[in-house]
Design a protein around this motif. Structure first.
Motif, mmCIF file in Angstrom:
data_model
loop_
_atom_site.group_PDB
_atom_site.id
_atom_site.type_symbol
_atom_site.label_atom_id
_atom_site.label_comp_id
_atom_site.label_asym_id
_atom_site.label_seq_id
_atom_site.Cartn_x
_atom_site.Cartn_y
_atom_site.Cartn_z
ATOM 1 N N UNK A 232 0.814 -1.211 0.000
ATOM 2 C CA UNK A 232 0.000 0.000 0.000
ATOM 3 C C UNK A 232 0.853 1.269 0.000
ATOM 4 N N UNK A 233 1.841 1.344 0.876
ATOM 5 C CA UNK A 233 2.673 2.556 0.947
ATOM 6 C C UNK A 233 3.486 2.767 -0.332
ATOM 7 N N UNK A 234 4.197 1.743 -0.868
ATOM 8 C CA UNK A 234 4.933 1.983 -2.110
ATOM 9 C C UNK A 234 4.048 2.419 -3.269
ATOM 10 N N UNK A 235 2.839 1.850 -3.346
ATOM 11 C CA UNK A 235 1.957 2.144 -4.476
ATOM 12 C C UNK A 235 1.281 3.503 -4.332
ATOM 13 N N UNK A 236 0.904 3.865 -3.113
ATOM 14 C CA UNK A 236 0.023 5.029 -2.931
ATOM 15 C C UNK A 236 0.687 6.227 -2.287
ATOM 16 N N UNK A 237 1.938 6.117 -1.862
ATOM 17 C CA UNK A 237 2.562 7.208 -1.120
ATOM 18 C C UNK A 237 2.599 8.501 -1.936
ATOM 19 N N UNK A 238 2.955 8.404 -3.207
ATOM 20 C CA UNK A 238 3.052 9.619 -4.021
ATOM 21 C C UNK A 238 1.699 10.300 -4.162
ATOM 22 N N UNK A 239 0.620 9.515 -4.268
ATOM 23 C CA UNK A 239 -0.721 10.090 -4.397
ATOM 24 C C UNK A 239 -1.155 10.749 -3.090
ATOM 25 N N UNK A 240 -0.823 10.124 -1.959
ATOM 26 C CA UNK A 240 -1.175 10.712 -0.666
ATOM 27 C C UNK A 240 -0.428 12.022 -0.451
ATOM 28 N N UNK A 241 0.851 12.057 -0.833
ATOM 29 C CA UNK A 241 1.611 13.303 -0.720
ATOM 30 C C UNK A 241 1.046 14.374 -1.645
ATOM 31 N N UNK A 242 0.644 13.987 -2.843
ATOM 32 C CA UNK A 242 0.057 14.938 -3.786
ATOM 33 C C UNK A 242 -1.228 15.538 -3.221
ATOM 34 N N UNK A 243 -2.021 14.702 -2.540
ATOM 35 C CA UNK A 243 -3.255 15.205 -1.923
ATOM 36 C C UNK A 243 -2.966 16.231 -0.838
ATOM 37 N N UNK A 244 -1.755 16.164 -0.254
ATOM 38 C CA UNK A 244 -1.365 17.133 0.775
ATOM 39 C C UNK A 244 -0.599 18.315 0.196
ATOM 40 N N UNK A 245 -0.506 18.369 -1.136
ATOM 41 C CA UNK A 245 0.128 19.503 -1.789
ATOM 42 C C UNK A 245 1.601 19.328 -2.078
ATOM 43 N N UNK A 246 2.144 18.135 -1.859
ATOM 44 C CA UNK A 246 3.561 17.882 -2.138
ATOM 45 C C UNK A 246 3.657 17.283 -3.533
ATOM 46 N N UNK A 247 4.203 18.044 -4.471
ATOM 47 C CA UNK A 247 4.289 17.578 -5.859
ATOM 48 C C UNK A 247 5.721 17.445 -6.366
ATOM 49 N N UNK A 248 6.687 17.945 -5.636
ATOM 50 C CA UNK A 248 8.087 17.878 -6.076
ATOM 51 C C UNK A 248 8.552 16.426 -6.076
ATOM 52 N N UNK A 249 9.081 15.980 -7.212
ATOM 53 C CA UNK A 249 9.507 14.583 -7.309
ATOM 54 C C UNK A 249 10.643 14.267 -6.337
ATOM 55 N N UNK A 250 11.493 15.250 -6.047
ATOM 56 C CA UNK A 250 12.592 15.007 -5.103
ATOM 57 C C UNK A 250 12.052 14.733 -3.708
ATOM 58 N N UNK A 251 11.030 15.478 -3.298
ATOM 59 C CA UNK A 251 10.434 15.263 -1.976
ATOM 60 C C UNK A 251 9.723 13.920 -1.913
ATOM 61 N N UNK B 47 -3.598 -7.181 -6.710
ATOM 62 C CA UNK B 47 -4.931 -6.652 -6.397
ATOM 63 C C UNK B 47 -4.863 -5.440 -5.469
ATOM 64 N N UNK B 48 -3.688 -5.136 -4.916
ATOM 65 C CA UNK B 48 -3.573 -4.020 -3.967
ATOM 66 C C UNK B 48 -4.132 -2.710 -4.536
ATOM 67 N N UNK B 49 -3.654 -2.239 -5.705
ATOM 68 C CA UNK B 49 -4.209 -0.972 -6.211
ATOM 69 C C UNK B 49 -5.686 -1.065 -6.560
ATOM 70 N N UNK B 50 -6.140 -2.251 -6.990
ATOM 71 C CA UNK B 50 -7.555 -2.411 -7.331
ATOM 72 C C UNK B 50 -8.427 -2.284 -6.088
ATOM 73 N N UNK B 51 -7.991 -2.899 -4.982
ATOM 74 C CA UNK B 51 -8.743 -2.816 -3.726
ATOM 75 C C UNK B 51 -8.799 -1.376 -3.233
#
Length: 429
Positions: free
Chosen positions: A260-279, A380-384
């Protein structure tokens, strides 16, 4: 050991380049041959991880290249995910072949095929053909992962085995981050360039042929606690399907938690306004380091891993809860670290429990079933999570729901362990 695996004939040629331990003993755990053996098993275990993440950074470039191809919006992402699906579906069959044809022979053949199928997109022009080649990569990965894990079980036993299963988790977690960076750097030269890296397995295969001994029931780690492997007159033991069913089902759920964390971490950060790829990359690296720390902790812990499973799932649930409630990137990272520390303990725990229920004759099939369970959970992780996000409205809420499910699993395992302990205590002494 079961009678279905007779002792090898005294006339058989030795399969080791080092002194063969006496019957019932495990392989030496020191020296150059041992270090090469471990390095090859860890390298082989990283190949399926390479297949899972290497081309992720170049998917947008692939999408642009095949923009005019009907269905490219679905087929390009499938090029990344279809190996995991193929691995999950075919690992049980690979396990059967492992037990029948031998671990080493299949491992070397699959490692060579991995390079052939992995580099195929360098000259394929059809997107459909590229996706098909990626499915064949998954076939090779199923054999490689099953063989490497089975050989760890064959070569070692007890705490030594537990340590190397934990090391397998550490290498997989660390390599995922490294391969993502390598894939991104290679992708700057074009979306096809990262596929050259699959050819590295052509360097590994000859070393496997030289450095990996062929395990047998008499010389492997099959005989533990001093038990003899010479049981040729004993009745044949049936495959332990019932013993593995529970742990395989738990592994499917554990894979959901693990990815879950490897797949969704970037999306969760984006939802919090963090879009810089380095961050985003730094946050992912910190979380990956926590997984490695969890695996190191597992290797240092004493005692059976099963009693610790409720606490491990509870730690994963706590991490998900913090991520759900996080209103800033630092707090989200804290939750991710808690969760990944738990998953670093979780994966080797599940695998060790499964391996402890298998003997030499059925270790390949059992490992194949466990591997299939884990990679099906990965697929199935991202599908769930997509389904949960659609129902609940936000990805953070979907992560929170998975945390609640993890807490329920932890409570169920704790109560089951309590009942089992009470039942044993009630038995007449």
């Amino acid at each position: 050991m079961p009678a279905s695996v007779p002792s090898p004939s005294p006339s058989s040629p030795p399969a080791y380049a080092e002194p063969v331990p006496p019957s019932g003993a495990i392989l030496p755990t020191s020296g150059a041959a041992h270090r090469l053996r471990v390095a090859l098993l860890m390298a082989g275990s990283c190949l399926p991880i390479l297949g899972a993440v290497l081309i992720a950074p170049v998917l947008p470039k692939m999408q642009d290249h095949f923009a005019d191809v009907p269905g490219a919006g679905a087929l390009v992402p499938m090029a990344l995910t279809v190996p995991a699906l193929a691995l999950g579906l075919l690992a049980p069959f690979a396990g059967v072949i492992v037990d029948r044809l031998g671990r080493k022979r299949l491992l070397i053949a699959a490692t060579v095929l991995y390079a052939i199928f992995g580099t195929a997109p360098l000259w394929l022009e059809s997107l459909g053909a590229i996706v098909a080649s990626r499915a064949l990569v998954g076939v090779a990965e199923a054999a490689i992962m099953t063989c490497c894990t089975t050989l760890i079980g064959d070569y070692y036993s007890g705490r030594v085995r537990d340590r190397y299963l934990a090391l397998q988790t550490m290498c997989a977690s660390a390599s995922a981050t490294a391969f993502f960076v390598i894939g991104g750097a290679a992708g700057s030269a074009g979306w096809r360039t990262p596929f050259w890296i699959y050819a590295v397995s052509l360097l590994i295969a000859p070393l496997m042929a030289i450095g990996l001994p062929r395990p047998t029931a008499a010389t492997g780690a099959a005989a533990e606690d001093g038990e003899s492997t010479d049981t040729a007159g004993a009745p044949k033991r049936s495959f332990p399907f019932r013993q593995l069913a529970g742990i395989c089902g738990l592994t499917v759920f554990g894979a959901l938690v693990f990815y879950t964390v490897p797949v969704e971490m970037s999306y969760l950060l984006d939802d919090l306004g963090v879009t810089a790829t380095s961050a985003i990359g730094l946050a992912t690296a910190i979380a990956s380091a926590a997984t490695v720390a969890g695996a190191i902790t597992f290797a240092k812990l004493r005692g059976a891993p099963a009693p610790r499973l409720p606490l491990v799932f509870a730690l994963c649930a706590a991490g998900f809860a913090v991520m759900w409630l996080a209103n800033s990137a630092p707090l989200l990272i804290v939750g991710a670290v808690l969760n990944r520390l738990g998953t670093g303990l979780l994966l080797p725990s599940l695998l060790t429990i499964a391996m402890s229920r298998l003997d030499f004759a059925d270790r390949g099939r059992g490992t194949g079933l466990w591997t299939a369970s884990f990679f099906i959970g990965q697929f199935i992780c991202p599908l769930v999570l997509i389904a949960a996000e659609s129902a609940l409205g936000t990805l953070a809420a979907a992560v929170g729901l998975l945390g609640l499910a993890s807490a329920v699993v932890a409570a169920g395992l704790f109560l089951t362990a309590r009942r089992s302990a009470a039942a044993v205590a009630a038995l007449p002494q």
